[in-house]
Design a protein around this motif. Sequence first.
Motif, PDB file in Angstrom:
ATOM      1  N   HIS A  96      20.103  60.804  29.912  1.00  8.49           N
ATOM      2  CA  HIS A  96      18.790  61.708  30.343  1.00  8.49           C
ATOM      3  C   HIS A  96      18.721  62.913  30.242  1.00  8.49           C
ATOM      4  CE1 HIS A  96      17.323  57.586  32.043  1.00  8.49           C
ATOM      5  NE2 HIS A  96      18.275  57.703  32.898  1.00  8.49           N
TER       6      HIS A  96
ATOM      7  N   THR B 127      18.000  62.348  23.602  1.00  2.00           N
ATOM      8  CA  THR B 127      17.438  62.341  25.066  1.00  2.00           C
ATOM      9  C   THR B 127      15.761  62.414  24.922  1.00  2.00           C
ATOM     10  OG1 THR B 127      17.700  63.522  27.310  1.00  2.00           O
ATOM     11  CG2 THR B 127      17.284  65.039  25.284  1.00  2.00           C
ATOM     12  N   CYS B 128      15.180  62.430  26.090  1.00  2.00           N
ATOM     13  CA  CYS B 128      13.804  62.065  26.233  1.00  2.00           C
ATOM     14  C   CYS B 128      13.271  63.477  26.082  1.00  2.00           C
ATOM     15  CB  CYS B 128      13.675  61.610  27.282  1.00  2.00           C
ATOM     16  SG  CYS B 128      13.785  62.339  29.116  1.00  2.00           S
TER      17      CYS B 128
ATOM     18  N   ARG C 147      11.863  61.484  20.849  1.00  2.00           N
ATOM     19  CA  ARG C 147      12.992  62.073  21.604  1.00  2.00           C
ATOM     20  C   ARG C 147      13.488  63.302  20.800  1.00  2.00           C
ATOM     21  NH1 ARG C 147      11.667  58.393  24.157  1.00  2.00           N
ATOM     22  NH2 ARG C 147      12.412  56.482  24.822  1.00  2.00           N
TER      23      ARG C 147
ATOM     24  N   HIS D 295       7.056  58.574  25.773  1.00  2.00           N
ATOM     25  CA  HIS D 295       7.995  57.523  25.127  1.00  2.00           C
ATOM     26  C   HIS D 295       8.085  57.410  23.726  1.00  2.00           C
ATOM     27  CE1 HIS D 295       9.131  56.452  29.228  1.00  2.00           C
ATOM     28  NE2 HIS D 295       7.774  56.125  29.490  1.00  2.00           N
TER      29      HIS D 295
END
Length: 265
Positions: free
Chosen positions: A151, A243-244, A252, A249
């Motif tokens: 995360h 990770t984001c 990345r 969405h």
Amino acid sequence: MKPYARRNKRLYRLTVLILSLVLVAGGGYLAWKHMDYQKGAADYAEAVETAAVPRLEAVPVPERGKAAAPDPNLGLLAEVDLDSLREVNKDVLGWIVIPDTVLSYPLVQYEDNQYYLNHTWQDKRSSVGAIFMECKCAPDFSDFNTIIYGHRMNNESMFGVLHNYKEEDFWRDHPTVYVVTDGGVQVYDIYAAFEVGIREIIYHLDVKERDQKQEFIDFGLEHSVISTGIVPAAEGQMLTLSTCTDQGHATRWVVQAVLREAKES
């Protein structure tokens, strides 16, 4: 009191009530989130103590024309106690660390990529999650590309620190990723950092042929926002830290590294 005045008064009271409930709920959520983060941080502080992970100093990129100095971190990391971590959770594969940053965590792998999004390495439910390997990747890091997820936390914990690789100066001071496994210590040199769509070749797990591997490497080098001068060979082994972003969405943020050496235990 006139009817419209009474209606306005009731509407005012209702509005005040709704706003009060929203503020209470929001405050409660923030308090819960803070407690959840603190519990997650405690879990990972315990991991450092359990595995006896040493504090490492970053080894910066050597000046052009100068040979790299011996890496003192190799010997220190060889002493990390993975067996003690597995007594807590059998899913532990190893330890991943970027020296002189907060990124120093147990590495786990599960049968899917969902479980450790909301469970810590101690198998406790938490929004902090864990640092985990793609479920379809070989746990011994023998694949051409090994993907590791984490995360992006606002306090830069977990993989939140990876966004600092938008700046070359940060890369120069923190150019190396170390992974400790039962086989020893693997040293990876970071060569690219960029935002990427989740359907691009970076996330393909069927990259087998030499031309596919070259395409994979070229994609990373072409999209990287930093210029490291490191050009991996198609025969190498890559590490993709994912990770984001703040773009939803569909994309990345990834930091890619290539295996430089592996010191057997």
